[in-house]
Design a protein around this motif. Sequence first.
Motif, PDB file in Angstrom:
ATOM      1  N   LEU A   1      47.096  36.732  12.449  1.00  0.00           N
ATOM      2  CA  LEU A   1      46.619  37.564  13.545  1.00  0.00           C
ATOM      3  C   LEU A   1      45.361  36.883  14.075  1.00  0.00           C
ATOM      4  O   LEU A   1      44.450  36.585  13.291  1.00  0.00           O
ATOM      5  N   THR A   2      45.299  36.616  15.371  1.00  0.00           N
ATOM      6  CA  THR A   2      44.147  35.875  15.881  1.00  0.00           C
ATOM      7  C   THR A   2      43.490  36.577  17.065  1.00  0.00           C
ATOM      8  O   THR A   2      44.093  37.426  17.716  1.00  0.00           O
ATOM      9  N   ALA A   3      42.250  36.214  17.331  1.00  0.00           N
ATOM     10  CA  ALA A   3      41.533  36.690  18.514  1.00  0.00           C
ATOM     11  C   ALA A   3      40.527  35.607  18.903  1.00  0.00           C
ATOM     12  O   ALA A   3      40.146  34.781  18.075  1.00  0.00           O
ATOM     13  N   SER A   4      40.133  35.607  20.174  1.00  0.00           N
ATOM     14  CA  SER A   4      39.107  34.670  20.632  1.00  0.00           C
ATOM     15  C   SER A   4      37.765  35.381  20.664  1.00  0.00           C
ATOM     16  O   SER A   4      37.673  36.511  21.129  1.00  0.00           O
ATOM     17  N   VAL A   5      36.748  34.707  20.161  1.00  0.00           N
ATOM     18  CA  VAL A   5      35.410  35.296  20.160  1.00  0.00           C
ATOM     19  C   VAL A   5      34.447  34.338  20.822  1.00  0.00           C
ATOM     20  O   VAL A   5      34.275  33.203  20.362  1.00  0.00           O
ATOM     21  N   HIS A   6      33.820  34.790  21.894  1.00  0.00           N
ATOM     22  CA  HIS A   6      32.842  33.942  22.554  1.00  0.00           C
ATOM     23  C   HIS A   6      31.451  34.235  22.013  1.00  0.00           C
ATOM     24  O   HIS A   6      31.036  35.379  21.900  1.00  0.00           O
ATOM     25  N   SER A   7      30.734  33.182  21.632  1.00  0.00           N
ATOM     26  CA  SER A   7      29.339  33.348  21.228  1.00  0.00           C
ATOM     27  C   SER A   7      28.443  32.959  22.400  1.00  0.00           C
ATOM     28  O   SER A   7      28.452  31.812  22.841  1.00  0.00           O
ATOM     29  N   PHE A   8      27.677  33.938  22.917  1.00  0.00           N
ATOM     30  CA  PHE A   8      26.753  33.647  24.011  1.00  0.00           C
ATOM     31  C   PHE A   8      25.599  32.770  23.520  1.00  0.00           C
ATOM     32  O   PHE A   8      25.115  31.908  24.239  1.00  0.00           O
ATOM     33  N   THR A   9      25.179  33.004  22.285  1.00  0.00           N
ATOM     34  CA  THR A   9      24.074  32.225  21.717  1.00  0.00           C
ATOM     35  C   THR A   9      24.436  30.746  21.639  1.00  0.00           C
ATOM     36  O   THR A   9      23.682  29.875  22.061  1.00  0.00           O
ATOM     37  N   LYS A  10      25.624  30.479  21.083  1.00  0.00           N
ATOM     38  CA  LYS A  10      26.007  29.075  20.903  1.00  0.00           C
ATOM     39  C   LYS A  10      26.795  28.542  22.095  1.00  0.00           C
ATOM     40  O   LYS A  10      27.102  27.350  22.145  1.00  0.00           O
ATOM     41  N   ASN A  11      27.130  29.436  23.034  1.00  0.00           N
ATOM     42  CA  ASN A  11      27.959  29.070  24.173  1.00  0.00           C
ATOM     43  C   ASN A  11      29.233  28.326  23.778  1.00  0.00           C
ATOM     44  O   ASN A  11      29.542  27.243  24.280  1.00  0.00           O
ATOM     45  N   GLU A  12      29.939  28.913  22.825  1.00  0.00           N
ATOM     46  CA  GLU A  12      31.219  28.335  22.430  1.00  0.00           C
ATOM     47  C   GLU A  12      32.191  29.466  22.066  1.00  0.00           C
ATOM     48  O   GLU A  12      31.781  30.576  21.737  1.00  0.00           O
TER      49      GLU A  12
ATOM     50  N   ASP B   1      40.464  43.711  17.933  1.00  0.00           N
ATOM     51  CA  ASP B   1      41.737  43.169  18.450  1.00  0.00           C
ATOM     52  C   ASP B   1      42.686  42.822  17.316  1.00  0.00           C
ATOM     53  O   ASP B   1      43.894  43.073  17.399  1.00  0.00           O
ATOM     54  N   ILE B   2      42.138  42.218  16.268  1.00  0.00           N
ATOM     55  CA  ILE B   2      42.973  41.819  15.128  1.00  0.00           C
ATOM     56  C   ILE B   2      43.547  43.041  14.421  1.00  0.00           C
ATOM     57  O   ILE B   2      44.732  43.077  14.069  1.00  0.00           O
ATOM     58  N   VAL B   3      42.712  44.066  14.220  1.00  0.00           N
ATOM     59  CA  VAL B   3      43.199  45.297  13.585  1.00  0.00           C
ATOM     60  C   VAL B   3      44.316  45.904  14.440  1.00  0.00           C
ATOM     61  O   VAL B   3      45.370  46.283  13.927  1.00  0.00           O
ATOM     62  N   LYS B   4      44.095  45.966  15.752  1.00  0.00           N
ATOM     63  CA  LYS B   4      45.102  46.548  16.644  1.00  0.00           C
ATOM     64  C   LYS B   4      46.396  45.760  16.606  1.00  0.00           C
ATOM     65  O   LYS B   4      47.488  46.332  16.570  1.00  0.00           O
ATOM     66  N   ALA B   5      46.285  44.435  16.590  1.00  0.00           N
ATOM     67  CA  ALA B   5      47.476  43.588  16.551  1.00  0.00           C
ATOM     68  C   ALA B   5      48.299  43.839  15.286  1.00  0.00           C
ATOM     69  O   ALA B   5      49.516  43.672  15.275  1.00  0.00           O
ATOM     70  N   SER B   6      47.620  44.237  14.223  1.00  0.00           N
ATOM     71  CA  SER B   6      48.326  44.483  12.954  1.00  0.00           C
ATOM     72  C   SER B   6      48.989  45.855  12.940  1.00  0.00           C
ATOM     73  O   SER B   6      49.785  46.158  12.055  1.00  0.00           O
TER      74      SER B   6
END
Lengths: 196, 196
Positions: free
Chosen positions: A92-103, A138-143
Amino acid sequence: MKTLKDKIRFEGRVLSSQVLKVDSFLNHQIDPRLMAEVGKEFANRFKKENITKVLTIESSGIAPGLMAALELEVPVVFARKRKSLTLVNDLLTASVHSFTKNETNEISVSNQFLMQDDRVLIIDDFLANGQAALGLVDIVKASGAEVAGIGIVIEKSFQNGGSLLREKGFRVESLARISSLEGGVQFLAEVEAALL
Amino acid sequence: MKTLKDKIRFEGRVLSSQVLKVDSFLNHQIDPRLMAEVGKEFANRFKKENITKVLTIESSGIAPGLMAALELEVPVVFARKRKSLTLVNDLLTASVHSFTKNETNEISVSNQFLMQDDRVLIIDDFLANGQAALGLVDIVKASGAEVAGIGIVIEKSFQNGGSLLREKGFRVESLARISSLEGGVQFLAEVEAALL
């Protein structure tokens, strides 16, 4: 939580109006006794929620997540972070954007460890923009499982993650809520009152 | 440690003659009660060593490291892994090669958290070729502190990390020592005898 707030006051280092460093007891060096107290406090706040699993994210969520899970007598699962992830069937995957690291990182959990009938307590060390917590949601919901609550050690209430999650209807419990880092650490008054 | 070995027997998955997966209780999902027992066992084995700090490595070392530190009543520090590290003044670093992944990571610890007079217990989840443990040893040495011992949850004794570390004179305590993964998990007989 008074012990935690005292620790933040005495050992936290304010690096800018946005950045608080707590690597002497939470993010790099960890104070195990404080983490045990943090775990007890989370368990106490969520004890009526019939939690069946704690979900957190590597690496700094593991200590508070483990201690909460120990008290709640349930397993803890930690999501893994990777820059990019080759597609794997059972994740189960999700994308997480870090504003601090900008990645942007992919986070993932094996689908073996979240079941449809799980009631999941999400735990993380910090809440700022809420991107990591939303990824875990998102991951919990996907499961097919349910998010029973979100427990945060330190919430930077002057950033929008807390409102974002609460507006979506999640119960968010933060053990220390910081209203500002201008001129030192300022805690939200309501939390002071509630916990004194 | 019988509970641990039973858990490995019943939940460990042998993926090849080299690879044992224990992600249902140690590496991804974590069994908090088992980790508490693991922590107590490490504390018990090293209680006479005057440990002042536990050092481990993210992410899978954090749970057993934290629980050992809780029992020993000392802080735990986890080394961070990075592909490459820009030179930072206040970091103690070492290179760790992973034979499994065929990649080299820099691991690092802030020099604030290891002092010359520290007696450090190194904890990790697995011992195979010993590269991670040796990297942690390098970091302790660079800080001027002393390695008081090395505690491992699962040692794959058919790989050479254990001998490498013991030949260097380190006291290595592994809670489960696996002699072979051919045709299922085989534990070292001496450990069976000692712990029954």
